[in-house]
Enzyme design. Structure first.
Site, short mmCIF file in Angstrom:
data_model
loop_
_atom_site.label_atom_id
_atom_site.label_comp_id
_atom_site.label_asym_id
_atom_site.label_seq_id
_atom_site.Cartn_x
_atom_site.Cartn_y
_atom_site.Cartn_z
N GLU A 38 0.91 -1.05 0.10
CA GLU A 38 -0.04 -0.01 0.15
C GLU A 38 0.97 1.31 0.02
O GLU A 38 1.77 1.43 0.84
CB GLU A 38 -0.82 -0.17 1.15
CG GLU A 38 -1.85 1.25 1.10
CD GLU A 38 -2.99 1.21 2.49
OE1 GLU A 38 -2.74 0.06 3.28
OE2 GLU A 38 -3.32 2.01 2.73
N ARG A 263 4.91 -12.71 9.77
CA ARG A 263 5.67 -11.60 9.34
C ARG A 263 6.91 -11.51 10.24
O ARG A 263 7.26 -12.09 11.22
CB ARG A 263 4.86 -10.33 9.79
CG ARG A 263 4.23 -9.98 11.23
CD ARG A 263 3.64 -8.81 11.35
NE ARG A 263 2.72 -8.46 10.31
CZ ARG A 263 2.77 -7.25 9.55
NH1 ARG A 263 3.69 -6.27 9.93
NH2 ARG A 263 1.84 -6.98 8.59
N LYS A 273 4.34 0.73 9.71
CA LYS A 273 4.58 1.94 8.84
C LYS A 273 4.05 3.15 9.60
O LYS A 273 4.39 4.13 9.67
CB LYS A 273 3.80 1.73 7.35
CG LYS A 273 4.46 1.24 6.36
CD LYS A 273 4.12 1.47 5.28
CE LYS A 273 3.01 0.24 4.84
NZ LYS A 273 2.42 0.21 3.50
#
Ligand code: ATP
Ligand code: MG
Length: 566
Positions: A38, A263, A273
């Site tokens: 994204e 992850r 982020k």
């Protein structure tokens, strides 16, 4: 795709699934993955894991990997992020060829499919507010309740959805929801929202839309449009897989396989982020490319190599359970690569002047220094030697403790590639600080050995005062002082764990003259001090070096003692 040092036959549970699919012919032997960022921030080391996995699998199986910008949220996304993502993926050594896609370019198709769902009686326009939708959803232990608008006719739904699209209704007043099952054990299947109203222009497709698809609706369908075979994502989407499957089945479209993996988490780091953005916006770091940041840009500026990052991603592997990797493993992979490629040079971070009294005044000779003992082809270079030198302040003690073998009054040591010197006298300023050492050298020891066979216990580095170049060095420590900075008690914040000593700037260093022409990004080993990289701001007028990593390797030790869990 460019070459990588990663072995061609690595394996893990995802690659096993792909082998099996290739055997059964599930996707006709095709392997097609994607990396779907994204564009709402810069990529970090966690993304590198996903990039190496997706592009690495494509390469290993002779398949393809797309770069797809998952740009369904018009308000948080920016061109700056798109550009940086492209650059970072390339820098890591991967190539998406002509396959650069944007979820936003599928908005027409996604819209048409939403209409198809409505026509099939599988979606409805709902007038509940976001708050009410949450309330009606139920909990993990209690079923949800049907929306009052669930049984609208197909005609009414089509009409309302069209008017949503035309911009008749304000933000948040209506949504389009899939009609699945409000009592489903998996809350993701309790009539999830698939479109919301948002009067905002989109950075990529302009002001064409005022309704935007939700992530779950856009993601799987984008995979389907691109003919992705294996849609690899992180574990938190495991509960979304039934929905991913439901959408493909309800539409009767090509159906990729979603596979989840754990992850990457690293000690002494935060990875989301949102938090990285907060550190940037709040001025806690210099920017996205601050060398202390675990963004790809930060790592690059710090001096990391793409090879080291790829090797790291290979070593940590992929698994189905969450864990935290020791930061020292990342540094170990870095040292391993830099050791092979970084030219050795001499630099003095905290200079102490040394005058060699019996060395002829005005004389300069060039000693030969090895550029890289690990790489014979790197050759040698000449380093000027003269009467006045700088050595490292730490390499002298007026009153040496027991195990200190370096320079002290009356003691003899070896100058790297030079001569044996003996400290004869210590010069102090008015406050009693040592400001200069008076030494003698033994002309017979050129090259570092005494003909009479006498030994010294230490070899120290140096630069010639007249020839050395001034430079600034930036020494880094971890950005956070706790291994798990996010673990804070109620009412506290991870930023309280920021390390106040994460950056030390040493402005009066001296480096050997061969470094005068160092360009931003050039990497070196400063002998005995660590690996350094010329900073992006470094110029011939003002050289600036970032310490990439020290030479001390604690990982090998940890691994030996069996404590490693990486
Ligand atoms: P963040 O949680 O840092 O905000 P994100 O998942 O929201 O990251 P995306 O841009 O959506 O960021 O991520 C693109 C891809 O990178 C996704 O497939 C995601 O699963 C993967 N990814 C993100 N963070 C990690 C991580 N820490 N380890 C492995 N893969 C990750
Ligand atoms: Mg995301």
């Amino acid at each position: 795709m460019s070459t990588s040092e990663t072995p061609a036959f690595s394996t893990d549970f995802i690659r096993e699934i792909i082998r099996e699919d290739n055997k059964t012919g599930k996707f006709g032997g095709r392997v097609h993955t994607r990396f779907p960022p994204e564009p709402n921030g810069y990529l970090h080391i966690g993304h590198a894991k996903s990039i190496c996995l997706n592009f690495g699998i494509a390469r290993q199986f002779g398949g393809k990997c797309n770069l797809r910008f998952d740009d369904t949220n018009p308000v948080k996304e920016e061109q700056e992020y798109i550009d940086s993502i492209r650059e970072d993926v390339r820098w890591l050594g991967f190539d998406w060829e002509e396959r650069e896609f944007y979820a936003s370019e599928y908005f027409d198709q996604l819209h048409a499919w939403a209409v198809q769902l409505i026509e099939a009686g599988k979606a409805y326009v709902c007038d509940l507010t976001a708050e009410q939708i949450r309330e009606f959803r139920g909990t993990l232990t209690e079923p949800g309740r049907n929306s009052l608008y669930r049984d609208r006719s197909v005609e009414e739904n089509l009409d309302l959805f069209e008017r949503m699209r035309q911009g008749e209704f304000p933000d948040g007043s209506r949504t389009l929801r899939a009609k699945i099952d409000m009592a489903h054990a998996n809350v993701n299947l309790r009539d999830p929202v698939i479109y919301r109203i948002l009067h905002a222009a989109h950075p990529h497709v302009g002001d064409k839309w005022c309704i935007y698809p939700m992530y779950d609706w856009a993601h799987g369908q984008s995979d389907s449009i691109e003919g992705i075979t294996h849609s690899i994502c992180t574990l938190e989407f495991e509960n979304h897989r039934p929905l991913y499957d439901w959408f493909c089945d309800a539409l009767g479209i090509y159906h990729p396989q979603q596979i989840e993996f754990a992850r990457l988490n690293l000690t002494y780091a935060v990875m989301s982020k949102r938090r990285l953005l907060e550190l940037v916006k709040g001025g806690y770091v210099e920017g996205w490319d601050d060398p202390r940041m675990l963004t790809i840009k930060g790592l690059r500026r710090r001096g990391y190599t793409p090879e080291a990052i790829r090797t790291f991603c290979e070593r940590i592997g992929v698994a189905k359970f969450n864990s935290t990797i020791d930061m020292q493993l990342l540094e170990f992979c870095l040292r391993e690569h830099l050791n092979k490629i970084a030219p050795r040079v001499m630099a003095v971070l905290r200079p102490l002047k040394v005058v060699i009294d019996n060395y002829p005044e005005g004389q300069v000779e060039e000693v030969e220094a090895v550029n890289n003992p690990e790489d014979e082809s790197a050759g040698t270079r000449k380093v000027p030697f003269s009467r006045v030198l700088y050595i490292e302040r730490d390499d002298f003690r007026e009153d040496p403790p027991k195990k200190f073998f370096r320079l002290a009054p009356g003691r003899e040591v070896r100058l790297r590639y030079g001569y044996f010197i003996t400290c004869k006298d210590v010069v102090k300023d008015a406050d009693g600080n040592v400001v200069e050492l008076r030494c003698t050298y033994d002309p017979e020891t050129r090259g570092g050995n005494a003909p009479d066979g006498r030994k010294v216990k230490a070899t120290i580095h140096w630069v010639s005062a007249e020839h050395a170049v001034r430079a600034e060095a930036r020494l880094y420590d971890y950005l956070f002082s706790k291994p798990d900075p996010s673990a804070v008690e109620e009412g506290h914040d991870y930023k309280e764990n920021l390390n106040p000593d994460s950056l030390e700037t040493v402005s009066d260093c001296y480096v050997e003259p061969s470094l005068a022409g160092a360009k931003p990004g050039d990497r070196f080993q400063f002998e005995r001090l660590g690996y350094f990289c010329a900073d992006d701001t470094s110029t011939a007028e003002k050289l600036v070096f970032n310490r990439t990593v020290t030479l001390k390797d604690s990982w090998a030790k940890i691994e030996k003692s069996g404590k490693a869990d990486g």
